[in-house]
Each structure stands twice: as structure tokens, then as C-alpha cells.
Design a protein around this motif. Sequence first.
Motif, PDB file in Angstrom:
ATOM      1  N   LEU A  92      14.539  11.841 -12.172  1.00 25.14           N
ATOM      2  CA  LEU A  92      13.638  10.931 -12.634  1.00 25.14           C
ATOM      3  C   LEU A  92      12.281  11.220 -12.441  1.00 25.14           C
ATOM      4  CD1 LEU A  92      14.809   7.165 -12.275  1.00 25.14           C
ATOM      5  CD2 LEU A  92      14.442   8.451 -14.538  1.00 25.14           C
ATOM      6  N   PHE A  93      11.213  11.003 -13.268  1.00 31.33           N
ATOM      7  CA  PHE A  93       9.964  11.182 -12.932  1.00 31.33           C
ATOM      8  C   PHE A  93       9.297   9.758 -13.072  1.00 31.33           C
ATOM      9  CE2 PHE A  93      11.420  15.521 -14.122  1.00 31.33           C
ATOM     10  CZ  PHE A  93      10.658  16.163 -13.266  1.00 31.33           C
ATOM     11  N   LEU A  94       8.512   9.629 -11.978  1.00 27.45           N
ATOM     12  CA  LEU A  94       7.683   8.304 -11.728  1.00 27.45           C
ATOM     13  C   LEU A  94       6.273   8.546 -11.807  1.00 27.45           C
ATOM     14  CD1 LEU A  94       9.883   6.746  -8.764  1.00 27.45           C
ATOM     15  CD2 LEU A  94      10.365   6.749 -11.217  1.00 27.45           C
ATOM     16  N   ASP A  95       5.600   7.850 -12.635  1.00 25.97           N
ATOM     17  CA  ASP A  95       4.160   7.873 -12.798  1.00 25.97           C
ATOM     18  C   ASP A  95       3.716   6.582 -11.869  1.00 25.97           C
ATOM     19  OD1 ASP A  95       4.285  10.081 -14.292  1.00 25.97           O
ATOM     20  OD2 ASP A  95       3.711   8.906 -15.990  1.00 25.97           O
ATOM     21  N   LEU A  96       3.035   6.871 -10.936  1.00 30.31           N
ATOM     22  CA  LEU A  96       2.451   5.602 -10.038  1.00 30.31           C
ATOM     23  C   LEU A  96       0.957   5.739 -10.270  1.00 30.31           C
ATOM     24  CD1 LEU A  96       4.518   6.500  -6.563  1.00 30.31           C
ATOM     25  CD2 LEU A  96       5.099   5.200  -8.834  1.00 30.31           C
ATOM     26  N   GLU A  97       0.408   4.341 -10.026  1.00 30.31           N
ATOM     27  CA  GLU A  97      -0.997   4.170  -9.920  1.00 30.31           C
ATOM     28  C   GLU A  97      -1.273   3.807  -8.613  1.00 30.31           C
ATOM     29  OE1 GLU A  97      -4.763   4.098 -11.763  1.00 30.31           O
ATOM     30  OE2 GLU A  97      -2.920   4.414 -12.593  1.00 30.31           O
ATOM     31  N   ILE A  98      -2.193   4.610  -7.625  1.00 28.92           N
ATOM     32  CA  ILE A  98      -2.272   4.154  -6.380  1.00 28.92           C
ATOM     33  C   ILE A  98      -4.102   3.721  -6.119  1.00 28.92           C
ATOM     34  CG2 ILE A  98      -2.511   5.023  -3.852  1.00 28.92           C
ATOM     35  CD1 ILE A  98      -0.503   7.164  -4.792  1.00 28.92           C
ATOM     36  N   SER A  99      -4.118   2.452  -6.327  1.00 29.58           N
ATOM     37  CA  SER A  99      -5.637   2.133  -6.523  1.00 29.58           C
ATOM     38  C   SER A  99      -6.290   1.983  -4.975  1.00 29.58           C
ATOM     39  CB  SER A  99      -5.397   0.777  -6.981  1.00 29.58           C
ATOM     40  OG  SER A  99      -5.312  -0.305  -5.746  1.00 29.58           O
ATOM     41  N   GLU A 100      -7.493   1.894  -5.109  1.00 32.73           N
ATOM     42  CA  GLU A 100      -8.474   1.914  -4.070  1.00 32.73           C
ATOM     43  C   GLU A 100      -8.178   0.770  -2.881  1.00 32.73           C
ATOM     44  OE1 GLU A 100     -10.319  -0.729  -7.167  1.00 32.73           O
ATOM     45  OE2 GLU A 100      -9.586   1.314  -7.071  1.00 32.73           O
ATOM     46  N   LEU A 101      -7.124  -0.167  -3.549  1.00 35.52           N
ATOM     47  CA  LEU A 101      -6.664  -1.305  -2.681  1.00 35.52           C
ATOM     48  C   LEU A 101      -5.520  -0.848  -1.628  1.00 35.52           C
ATOM     49  CD1 LEU A 101      -6.732  -4.432  -4.967  1.00 35.52           C
ATOM     50  CD2 LEU A 101      -8.626  -3.668  -3.312  1.00 35.52           C
ATOM     51  N   ALA A 102      -4.995   0.251  -1.991  1.00 38.12           N
ATOM     52  CA  ALA A 102      -3.626   0.692  -1.341  1.00 38.12           C
ATOM     53  C   ALA A 102      -4.162   1.151   0.280  1.00 38.12           C
ATOM     54  CB  ALA A 102      -2.948   1.769  -2.220  1.00 38.12           C
ATOM     55  N   LYS A 103      -3.400   0.782   0.964  1.00 41.87           N
ATOM     56  CA  LYS A 103      -3.458   1.127   2.603  1.00 41.87           C
ATOM     57  C   LYS A 103      -2.455   2.122   2.786  1.00 41.87           C
ATOM     58  CE  LYS A 103      -6.729  -2.212   2.827  1.00 41.87           C
ATOM     59  NZ  LYS A 103      -8.263  -1.735   3.146  1.00 41.87           N
ATOM     60  N   SER A 104      -2.919   2.759   3.768  1.00 41.14           N
ATOM     61  CA  SER A 104      -1.780   3.896   4.309  1.00 41.14           C
ATOM     62  C   SER A 104      -0.732   3.190   4.807  1.00 41.14           C
ATOM     63  CB  SER A 104      -2.706   4.813   5.492  1.00 41.14           C
ATOM     64  OG  SER A 104      -2.836   4.006   6.560  1.00 41.14           O
ATOM     65  N   GLY A 105       0.468   3.704   4.895  1.00 41.28           N
ATOM     66  CA  GLY A 105       1.646   2.982   5.413  1.00 41.28           C
ATOM     67  C   GLY A 105       3.050   3.472   4.639  1.00 41.28           C
ATOM     68  N   GLN A 106       3.997   2.891   5.095  1.00 41.91           N
ATOM     69  CA  GLN A 106       5.287   3.313   4.460  1.00 41.91           C
ATOM     70  C   GLN A 106       5.813   2.018   3.595  1.00 41.91           C
ATOM     71  OE1 GLN A 106       7.581   4.210   8.068  1.00 41.91           O
ATOM     72  NE2 GLN A 106       6.831   6.331   7.961  1.00 41.91           N
ATOM     73  N   PHE A 107       6.480   2.407   2.561  1.00 46.50           N
ATOM     74  CA  PHE A 107       7.131   1.506   1.656  1.00 46.50           C
ATOM     75  C   PHE A 107       8.368   2.047   0.978  1.00 46.50           C
ATOM     76  CE2 PHE A 107       3.841   4.047  -0.964  1.00 46.50           C
ATOM     77  CZ  PHE A 107       4.904   4.032  -1.943  1.00 46.50           C
ATOM     78  N   ASN A 108       9.184   1.052   0.556  1.00 48.44           N
ATOM     79  CA  ASN A 108      10.527   1.576   0.112  1.00 48.44           C
ATOM     80  C   ASN A 108      10.585   1.619  -1.446  1.00 48.44           C
ATOM     81  OD1 ASN A 108      12.036   1.880   2.322  1.00 48.44           O
ATOM     82  ND2 ASN A 108      12.405  -0.541   2.347  1.00 48.44           N
TER      83      ASN A 108
END
Length: 647
Positions: A92-108
Motif C-alpha cells: 500500500l502507498f499512503l499519501d500523508l499531509e503533515i501540517s505545521e500544527l503537527a508535533k514531534s512524537g509517535q502515533f499508530n
Amino acid sequence: MKTLKLILITLLVATVFSCQETTSEESVVSEPVAEIQNDIEKVEPPHWWTGFKNQKLQLLVKHPNIGSAIPKINYSGVSIVEVHKADSPNYLFLDLEISELAKSGQFNIRFQLEDASELIQTYELKSREKPAEDYIGFDSSDAIYLITPDRFANANPKNDEVEGLLQQGIDRTDGYARHGGDLEGITNHLDYIENLGFTAVWPCPVLINDMPSGSYHGYAMTDFYKVDPRFGTLKDYKELANNLRTRDMKLIMDQVANHCGLEHWWMKDLPFKDWVNYQELYEENKDNWDWKTTKTSNHRRTTNQDPYASKNDYLEMADGWFVSSMPDLNQRNPFMANYITQNSIWWIETLGLGGIRQDTYPYPDKAFMSNWAGAIMSEYPNFSIVGEEWSYNPLLIGYWQEGHENIDKYDSNLKSSMDFAMQKNISDALNEEESWDKGLVKMYEGLANDFAYTSPKDIMAFTDNHDMSRVFTQLKGDVVNTKMAMSYLLIMPRIPQIYYGTEILMDDFDNPGDHGLIRTDFPGGWQGDSVNAFTGEGLSDNQKDMQKFLTKMLNYRKTSDAIHDGKTMHFAPQDGVYVMARISDNETVVHIINKNEEEQELELSRFEELGLSGKTLTNIISKETLIWNTSMTLDEKGSTILTTKTQ
């Protein structure tokens, strides 16, 4: 009651309007990650960063039958924009958008399967360690030391053999076997490299080449995110980068966008039918694959520029496999294009690189290469990339440099290309007998071709490298000619690159051009070596003298504004003497090449426009001084390098 109803209605309306004004990112409550879960076989890039100008990220996900899964992310500032299935059900290929609001960290990332079960992969966003503007690339103030890591120094014999890899064993008598050099070996000898006067190190690739033979050279990657364990670990790679940085030196990474190794993990299950070029032909002939007999390759790189080239010739050059063991990557596939570009950026951030050297630059799809370089330079405006264009024609070298006015309007976004033309000119000039069209005139006219370049000082020049006979061999074992070649290289308007061992006159006389011999072990890099070039033990007088010569040249060059950025003026060779000068506001450096064995009187009136009359100049090598007057006596064959700077 009416008052109470009015208050409730007012609160309800206010709540509705408040919800409408909240952005989708702000409304997402990030899912806490209690523990890291790695249910998925492979996710690449393995992690990413916040704060990029380009907020898009495409993840390659590989796992049995993952193509039917529905992925979900619940993390503030990160959203799935689109999901792409591949031809193989295992991607699978996932297109993500990482906005300026995103903080460093881990997610599932949760993958819901058809049977309602779930796979979970923990992904990490990191904070960038420094601003993009602080990634400073190499330029004409640098001098680059090129190393074949397997042949430089073996600091950790424990990693010489790694169980499970296809090629086993160490055999230092075999030029094409592994010899055991590693990343730690380079790191341990940075004092030596720095003291010589180099400001940047370019190791040939150290990513894993899990190939059955020839794995030492590094150009057949089998995983673009993994360091070859026989060279060390990612930690070792980072330590090399960090140690260089503390010395104000740069690490240049050798990357390959054109091809991979035949044993790359994806070759066993290709995601798309067009992931590599000539894929259908390869899959039909896997058991008897021979790139030569299928006639899928030629090396006519001029088809990139040739207005008369047939489409067939161009495609055979661009799509053909470089060799049978190196599948040609199809950069016209948009997922492959994203993969390569993101991989380059991942390594820039991971290592804090000071530049990229891109292998076989004219062979990939040239539109992609422009986009690739453009994406990197857009994120890192002060970065540097050099592309390998093995051509002796300045028109072809200049074509690939950013800003060149090409008739087809092509702009490469590439700051630097490699000056194979000048390499040949230097070798020919010093080998040939002098005449009106031979000898030093080759150097002179080679430099005169700089009108073909947008920025000559951003071209990378060299006298040899890991793919050609060593300069000492090219110059037939003539020490004086080798010194003249090196001094010219270090003073001309270029970024100079010198191959490890040139400083001790390493050669390939026994079989000129043989790659295994060109990439000979550096003496002293292995315990028990009888000769140690790091300490000088066992070196001949000529080798020690060459080391001292280059050390003086390189260390002078470090602080010379005239050499870094000065105006260039040269005078046509006469009577076996060629004079070139580099001129800045506070310094003039004069380089004189004399090919005459006997004493030569040089009349200085011819060089009046240098403005040196009556000035005191110092010989950079001998430290002797002279007053620039009417004439100069050249006592013997060789280079004379003079400066107006007080030393």
C-alpha cells in the motif's frame, strides 16, 4: 423560565459557532501510544520529521495482503489524503499531509483487514535538529577526499563477516573480494585527513549490498535505508558525520538514483508492473537473465541532448540496465520517484549531510532528475549536489549545471557536475611532448572552455577517482608531473576532489585501469601492515615528499580567498611554460608549470597586467621569497606556486 431558556439557547449557538471555527487538525485528539507496535513487515521511510516546506509524505507499506487493508491515523496535524493500491497485493502507498500544527512524537497507523482484524504500526515524527538554511553544501573553498571504505582502514575486524549475507569471507589478495575496511576506520583517521588539509570526505556508498560478489564497492544497493553491517551500523555512520562536523568538515553521501542491486528485497515481489525498466523481459528470463544478450542497454548519454537522437536510442540509454546485476529503476513511476526523493531527504536529515554525489547522473529519466534535485534544493537552499557525467565534452558537462541556457530549455537544478574533460586535459598535457597543439596547451585550452559553464568554480574537478587509473599511473610514474597535476587542480577555479592514496603515490601499474587494483588497500589501515601511511612508517622518500607537498598545498588553499573566489587569468603556454593566476582584492596567487628539464629564464614583462611589478612573493612550498621584477629563473622542471600574501 424565559430567562433560563434564553441563556441555554445563547450557549448552544455559541458552541455551534465555536465548533465551526475549529480546524479539522485541532479537533483531532491524538491517540496515546502506550507501547511501540511493529506488526507491519516494512514501512518506508522508517520515520520522518516535522517542519518541512513540503508537507506531503508518501509511505511505502509492505506486508502480506496489506493491499486490501483500510489504514487509519488519529494524530493531530497528520492526515491520510489518499491510499493507493499497487499491482502486488502486498503493498500500500499512503499519501500523508503533515501540517505545521503537527508535533514531534509517535502515533499508530491502524490497518483494518478484511476479516475485521487489525494490524498496528507505530510511526514517529521527529523534530528537525537544525534549520534547513544551516545545511551548508560544499563549494570552491572545499577540498574533498574520496575514499573507497572497504579499502581504507579496518577498525573493527568483528564485522568483517556477517552471517546470512550472500558474500562471505575476507581476502585481501583478491581485488574484487571484501577487504574489511569500515566506517569506524574512516572516523579513527580523521586527524590524518584533516591535517592533510581536506575539508570534506566523500566515501563511496556504504548502504547494504547483499550481493553474491563484488559487494565491496557499494553501488548495488539492496536496501536504501540500511547501512551494510560489514561497514558498521547507522550509529557508526552518524558518528562519522558528527566527528566531521565538530571539525567544521563535511560529509558527502554517494547516492544512486539510477539502479539498485539485483538482490534488492523488492526484486522478489515488485510493487508495480513498471517499478524497474524492462521488468517484463526480466521476469520472463529470470533464470537465464543476461542484460547484454537482451540488448536493453547502450551508453550513448548524448541522447539526452542530441536533437537528432532516435527515441529508441534514448530509451535504450535511459531504461537499459547499467549491468546485468543492477536493475534500472523506473523514475517515471510516480511512486518510485517519490521513494527516491524522500530517501535522499531522509539521509540529509539523518546524517546532517554537507552534500550529495549522485552516481551515473545522465542515465535516469532526466525530467525526474531535475525534479529530484529541485525538491532537495527547495528544502535546503544552501546545499550542494554534484552529478557524475563521464564525458570529455564540456558541452555535455555544462548542460547539466543549473542555469545553463539549454536549447531544449532543460534546467537540471544541479549545482555541480564533474569535470572529466579537465581530468583528461591535465593527463594529456603532462604526458605529451610540447608542440603548438599538444602538451600544456591542452590545459590552457581546457580552462578556456569555461565559457561553456554557468559557474566554473562550482564544477568538481579531479585527476583520478575510483573508476579510472590512478593519476600516478596515468603520468607514467613521474613524480614531478604528478605534483604539477595536483597543484594545478588545487589552484584552478574548481571544487577539487582527490582520491585516497594520491598523497602517497598509490598506483595500478600492474594492470592499469583494473578496478580492484585502483581500489588498493591504504597502507596502515590494517593491523600488521608493514607500511603505515598514517604515521609515515615504511614510506619511500618520494611518498613522504608527496605527502608534504599536498599538505602544504591543501592547507594554504584553506585560507586563500583568491583560490576560492578570485578572478582567473592565464597566459598561453610558451617554450614549455604555462602561467595561471588567481586574483582577489588582497591576494594574488601565481601558478607556473615548467616542463623543461633544463634551467629556463622566464621574462616577466609579458605578465605586466597581473600588477605584480616590484612586489614580494612567497613560494608556498619552499617559503622562499622573491621580488617580481624583470625575469625569473626556473631552475628545474616542476610547479612554482607564489603568493603575495605574507605567510
